[in-house]
Design an enzyme around this catalytic site. Structure first.
Site, PDB file in Angstrom:
ATOM      1  N   GLY A  10       0.828  -1.213   0.000  1.00 30.69           N
ATOM      2  CA  GLY A  10       0.000   0.000   0.000  1.00 30.69           C
ATOM      3  C   GLY A  10       0.854   1.251   0.000  1.00 30.69           C
ATOM      4  N   TYR A 149     -13.204  -3.065  10.943  1.00 32.72           N
ATOM      5  CA  TYR A 149     -11.860  -2.466  10.907  1.00 32.72           C
ATOM      6  C   TYR A 149     -11.147  -2.656  12.258  1.00 32.72           C
ATOM      7  CZ  TYR A 149      -8.381   1.289  10.217  1.00 32.72           C
ATOM      8  OH  TYR A 149      -7.219   2.021  10.105  1.00 32.72           O
ATOM      9  N   ALA A 151     -11.751  -4.869  14.557  1.00 32.91           N
ATOM     10  CA  ALA A 151     -11.441  -6.295  14.754  1.00 32.91           C
ATOM     11  C   ALA A 151     -10.181  -6.667  13.977  1.00 32.91           C
ATOM     12  CB  ALA A 151     -12.620  -7.165  14.299  1.00 32.91           C
ATOM     13  N   LYS A 153      -7.665  -4.713  13.143  1.00 25.78           N
ATOM     14  CA  LYS A 153      -6.472  -4.086  13.724  1.00 25.78           C
ATOM     15  C   LYS A 153      -6.120  -4.710  15.085  1.00 25.78           C
ATOM     16  CE  LYS A 153      -5.699  -1.179  10.374  1.00 25.78           C
ATOM     17  NZ  LYS A 153      -4.541  -1.358   9.499  1.00 25.78           N
TER      18      LYS A 153
END
Ligand SMILES: NC(=O)c1ccc[n+]([C@@H]2O[C@H](COP(=O)([O-])OP(=O)(O)OC[C@H]3O[C@@H](n4cnc5c(N)ncnc54)[C@H](OP(=O)(O)O)[C@@H]3O)[C@@H](O)[C@H]2O)c1
Length: 242
Positions: A10, A149, A151, A153
């Site tokens: 990314g 999100y 969960a 992280k």
């Protein structure tokens, strides 16, 4: 030993792009990834002789295999891996679709599993490595509308701790860098009310920059960080105190 080759997932925008720039500045050869050919080309142009862009979609095992095949063709294995690729698909739980849940977990958490697994053999062989996972402050705070999100992280934090214990004896460190509220496309998508509400929670009174997060990734990559492993390290302007 210091490795010369890094992989940043990314790296086309935001925090990943800043980390790729910082590692290149520090002298590493950086493979930076984007989900499209055009994005990969931009990364190659940005990094010039210090790196190369690659297409990688972390939710797709074939894409991971292809990216590693391309990387290993003529270059040393990346001994520094920054699992930065991430997405949000926010929704309140009652409205959240299985696809929204699945896509976020598959990218943010399962993606890190796929990429780390592909890179680990090279690190074990070299008896040196750095895995840097990019988590989030919300893994500790929780955030309504982001069950998927958060969960993902929080999962990355557990992954970080367990892998650190597994591979420490091989000279490999595994840490999680947890940004707070950082100026990127991801936060630009928030409404002005959401942004204003978030700012009231930050003692330093402003959003962070991608460059401020990247500085920590640069430090964790080097030999000076050799005795730090299994940690979650926060870059959040005081928004959450560990
Ligand atoms: N911004 C913040 O405030 C903040 C706070 C805490 C944590 N984080 C975390 O920091 C990381 C970077 O965030 P950001 O704000 O820089 O995000 P961003 O500006 O939205 O950039 C996301 C990056 O991830 C890539 N990506 C998206 N889906 C992908 C997939 N399926 N496979 C591979 N790459 C994919 C994108 O590539 P394309 O350009 O090709 O789409 C892009 O390079 C994320 O893990 C995010 O959760 C951000």
């Amino acid at each position: 030993m210091d490795s010369n080759t890094a992989l940043v997932t990314g790296a086309s925008r935001g925090i990943g792009a800043a980390i790729a720039d910082e590692l290149a500045r520090l002298g590493y050869f950086v493979f930076g990834t984007a989900t499209s050919e055009a994005g990969a080309e931009n990364i190659s142009n940005q990094l010039q002789s210090q790196g190369r862009g690659l297409v990688l979609r972390v939710q797709d095992q074939t894409s991971v295999d292809n990216a590693f095949r391309e990387m290993l063709d003529g270059a040393p294995a990346p001994l520094i891996v920054v699992n930065n690729a991430g997405v949000t698909r926010d929704n309140l739980m009652l409205r959240m679709s299985a696809d929204e849940w699945q896509e976020v977990l598959d990218t943010n958490l399962n993606g890190a599993f796929r990429v780390t697994k592909a890179a680990l053999r090279g690190m074990i062989k070299a008896r040196w490595g750095r895995v840097i996972n990019v988590g989030s402050v919300v893994a500790r705070l929780g955030n309504p509308g982001q069950a998927n999100y958060v969960a993902s992280k929080a999962g990355l934090e557990g992954f970080t701790r367990s892998l650190a214990l597994e591979v420490g004896s091989r000279g490999i460190t595994v840490n999680l860098l947890a940004p707070g509220f950082i100026e990127t496309d991801m936060t630009a998508a928030l409404s002005s009310e959401q942004t204003a509400a978030m700012l009231t929670r930050i003692p330093l009174g402003r959003m962070g920059t991608a460059k401020e997060v990247a500085a920590l990734a640069g430090f964790l990559s080097g030999d000076d960080a050799a005795y730090i492993t299994g940690q979650t390290i926060h870059v959040n302007g005081g928004m959450f105190l560990n």
